[in-house]
Design a protein around this motif. Structure first.
Motif, PDB file in Angstrom:
ATOM      1  N   HIS A  59       0.831  -1.204   0.000  1.00  0.00           N
ATOM      2  CA  HIS A  59       0.000   0.000   0.000  1.00  0.00           C
ATOM      3  C   HIS A  59       0.867   1.255   0.000  1.00  0.00           C
ATOM      4  O   HIS A  59       2.011   1.248   0.474  1.00  0.00           O
ATOM      5  N   GLN A  60       0.304   2.327  -0.516  1.00  0.00           N
ATOM      6  CA  GLN A  60       0.970   3.632  -0.510  1.00  0.00           C
ATOM      7  C   GLN A  60       0.055   4.647   0.176  1.00  0.00           C
ATOM      8  O   GLN A  60      -0.157   5.752  -0.321  1.00  0.00           O
ATOM      9  N   ASN A  61      -0.473   4.254   1.337  1.00  0.00           N
ATOM     10  CA  ASN A  61      -1.460   5.059   2.037  1.00  0.00           C
ATOM     11  C   ASN A  61      -0.863   5.637   3.315  1.00  0.00           C
ATOM     12  O   ASN A  61      -0.376   4.888   4.162  1.00  0.00           O
ATOM     13  N   ARG A  62      -0.924   6.937   3.435  1.00  0.00           N
ATOM     14  CA  ARG A  62      -0.350   7.590   4.599  1.00  0.00           C
ATOM     15  C   ARG A  62      -1.352   7.825   5.720  1.00  0.00           C
ATOM     16  O   ARG A  62      -0.971   7.977   6.859  1.00  0.00           O
ATOM     17  N   ARG A  63      -2.635   7.852   5.395  1.00  0.00           N
ATOM     18  CA  ARG A  63      -3.627   8.254   6.368  1.00  0.00           C
ATOM     19  C   ARG A  63      -4.293   7.051   7.033  1.00  0.00           C
ATOM     20  O   ARG A  63      -4.286   5.941   6.494  1.00  0.00           O
ATOM     21  N   TRP A  64      -4.869   7.310   8.203  1.00  0.00           N
ATOM     22  CA  TRP A  64      -5.465   6.280   9.037  1.00  0.00           C
ATOM     23  C   TRP A  64      -6.537   5.488   8.297  1.00  0.00           C
ATOM     24  O   TRP A  64      -6.505   4.263   8.248  1.00  0.00           O
ATOM     25  N   ILE A  65      -7.497   6.175   7.707  1.00  0.00           N
ATOM     26  CA  ILE A  65      -8.639   5.484   7.103  1.00  0.00           C
ATOM     27  C   ILE A  65      -8.227   4.696   5.868  1.00  0.00           C
ATOM     28  O   ILE A  65      -8.680   3.562   5.673  1.00  0.00           O
ATOM     29  N   SER A  66      -7.369   5.258   5.022  1.00  0.00           N
ATOM     30  CA  SER A  66      -6.972   4.537   3.804  1.00  0.00           C
ATOM     31  C   SER A  66      -6.112   3.319   4.152  1.00  0.00           C
ATOM     32  O   SER A  66      -6.213   2.277   3.490  1.00  0.00           O
ATOM     33  N   TRP A  67      -5.274   3.437   5.190  1.00  0.00           N
ATOM     34  CA  TRP A  67      -4.470   2.270   5.607  1.00  0.00           C
ATOM     35  C   TRP A  67      -5.386   1.141   6.069  1.00  0.00           C
ATOM     36  O   TRP A  67      -5.191  -0.022   5.687  1.00  0.00           O
ATOM     37  N   HIS A  68      -6.371   1.457   6.910  1.00  0.00           N
ATOM     38  CA  HIS A  68      -7.259   0.414   7.423  1.00  0.00           C
ATOM     39  C   HIS A  68      -8.103  -0.202   6.299  1.00  0.00           C
ATOM     40  O   HIS A  68      -8.381  -1.413   6.319  1.00  0.00           O
ATOM     41  N   ARG A  69      -8.515   0.613   5.342  1.00  0.00           N
ATOM     42  CA  ARG A  69      -9.327   0.067   4.257  1.00  0.00           C
ATOM     43  C   ARG A  69      -8.516  -0.855   3.359  1.00  0.00           C
ATOM     44  O   ARG A  69      -8.992  -1.924   2.961  1.00  0.00           O
ATOM     45  N   TRP A  70      -7.305  -0.454   3.025  1.00  0.00           N
ATOM     46  CA  TRP A  70      -6.455  -1.327   2.202  1.00  0.00           C
ATOM     47  C   TRP A  70      -6.203  -2.643   2.925  1.00  0.00           C
ATOM     48  O   TRP A  70      -6.349  -3.726   2.335  1.00  0.00           O
TER      49      TRP A  70
END
Length: 413
Positions: free
Chosen positions: A323-334
């Motif tokens: 994943h290339q997600n820095r934020r809380w919600i996008s990390w949890h969704r991925w």
């Protein structure tokens, strides 16, 4: 999609969710919103990025659906909940939860992000069940970093054993059939986690350090000192389960701890494992509401390796760490979608250990993923122009390069 489709009110996000999980299951060389969108036949990555950021859906509710699926397809009253953390190496300091900390994946202190995972393991299979991002105290005490990463206000600092206890309690309270919990020293050395498991009436086999203190009828001893005094007849050789190259045989000894009593009753033991080749020792603190045989405790201890198999399958085949997600919600969704993809494969492959009349080995999760992609995904997926995506990628990279050079020029001035 029949399992989680009700979490989305409109057909567009349901379709994107389906295509996103198909992308995770596909053998893409690198998995991110861009490559998954191209694989899905979308004209651009915006829809997939929106699914991880702006579209309204509850990742915790989807994980609850995964838990229900696993209980329905893989449910076993003797199942083991295995807890462990895994680390993703990162650069910079802006990705949520990143700091210099010890990573068991790297085997040293690195700039990384840690997450505690829960895996459901039975005698024949195992599936990823739940996850909790470890947010270090430095992050919890920094309002600016929390705001930039979108960390919810109610999130407070929790140790890894506290995160594990919350996930186990959620699974047990939801009625997931299970009897045991297994984990490494990070969790075995925390007495509050063990007490919480006893309150839930869940037996456990948790690794502890060699310096762990145990109370016997003759006094209090270190675990390694107690092992050194055991006679030869106290050891039994038995397998902790199947490995890639055969059964994993060790010498085992079980010491009852009648003095280790508390308000929850039950039976306490110290389980000791000895490598018959090197003599290396490992120690486990065990408890069960009912008496348990040595073979049962050894089997539970051996289940802890199954979480490593889950990590390997999810990282190499499902993009868990890409994943290339820095934020809380996008990390949890991925991460939730990677867990969903792994649970789908495990549920679809639940009967893999039935004898094959042709003498073949049972289907593995990786082989099932390969077949599913070749036979189901590829014949039905949409295709888009590769030149259009090449132009889009190069335009995006050009903007990024120009932005970096412009920012550098401002700093140098």
């Amino acid at each position: 999609m029949l399992t989680i489709g009700e979490r989305f009110r409109r057909p567009e996000p349901r379709r994107r969710m389906r295509d996103f999980v198909r992308g995770l299951l596909a053998p893409l060389p690198r998995k991110n919103s861009w490559t998954i969108a191209e694989h899905a036949g979308d004209a651009g990555p915006d829809g997939m990025q929106d699914l991880l950021t702006r579209v309204k859906w509850d990742d915790a509710a989807v994980r609850a659906d995964v838990r229900e699926l696993i209980g329905r397809q893989l449910g076993d009253a003797e199942a083991v909940l295995v807890i462990d953390e895994t680390g993703d190496l990162k650069k910079g300091r802006h990705t949520v939860g990143v700091q210099r900390q010890y990573s068991g994946t790297a085997g040293k202190i690195e700039n990384c992000q840690l997450a505690v995972h829960l895996v459901y393991a039975t005698e024949t299979t195992h599936a990823m069940l739940d996850v909790a991002l470890y947010l270090p105290k430095s992050w919890c005490d920094d309002p600016q970093r929390r705001a930039e990463a979108g960390v919810p206000e109610q999130v407070r600092f929790s140790t890894k054993p506290q995160l594990a206890a919350a996930m186990v309690e959620t699974a047990a309270s939801a009625g997931l059939p299970c009897r045991w919990v297994a984990g490494d020293e990070v969790y075995g050395n925390d007495p509050r986690l063990a007490a919480r498991l006893r309150a839930l009436r869940l037996g456990y086999v948790l690794s502890v350090a060699c310096s762990h203190q145990v109370s016997t009828g003759l006094g209090v001893y270190r675990a390694d000192a107690l092992a050194a005094g055991l006679p030869t007849a106290a050891w039994q050789r038995m397998s902790a389960g199947r490995g890639a190259k055969g059964y994993r045989y060790y010498d085992w000894s079980l010491v009852a701890l009648p003095r280790a009593t508390d308000n929850h009753g039950g039976h306490h033991w110290l389980l000791i494992r000895r490598n018959h080749s090197t003599g290396d020792l490992a120690f486990y603190r065990c408890w069960s509401p009912q008496r348990a045989a040595l073979h049962t405790l050894v089997t539970v201890a051996g289940c802890r390796w199954k979480i490593e198999e889950s990590f390997q399958a999810a990282k190499t085949g499902l993009g868990l760490d890409q994943h290339q997600n820095r934020r809380w919600i996008s990390w949890h969704r991925w991460t939730t979608l990677a867990i969903l993809a792994h649970a789908f494969l495990a549920a679809a492959n639940a009967n893999r250990n039935r004898p094959d009349p042709a003498g073949l080995i049972p289907l593995t999760v990786n082989e099932l993923r390969h077949l599913f992609n070749k036979l189901i995904i590829e014949p039905t997926r949409r295709h888009t122009g590769p030149l259009l995506w090449s132009i889009r990628r190069r335009r995006h990279q050009a903007r990024a390069i120009n932005s970096h050079y412009a920012r550098q020029a401002l700093i140098e001035q």
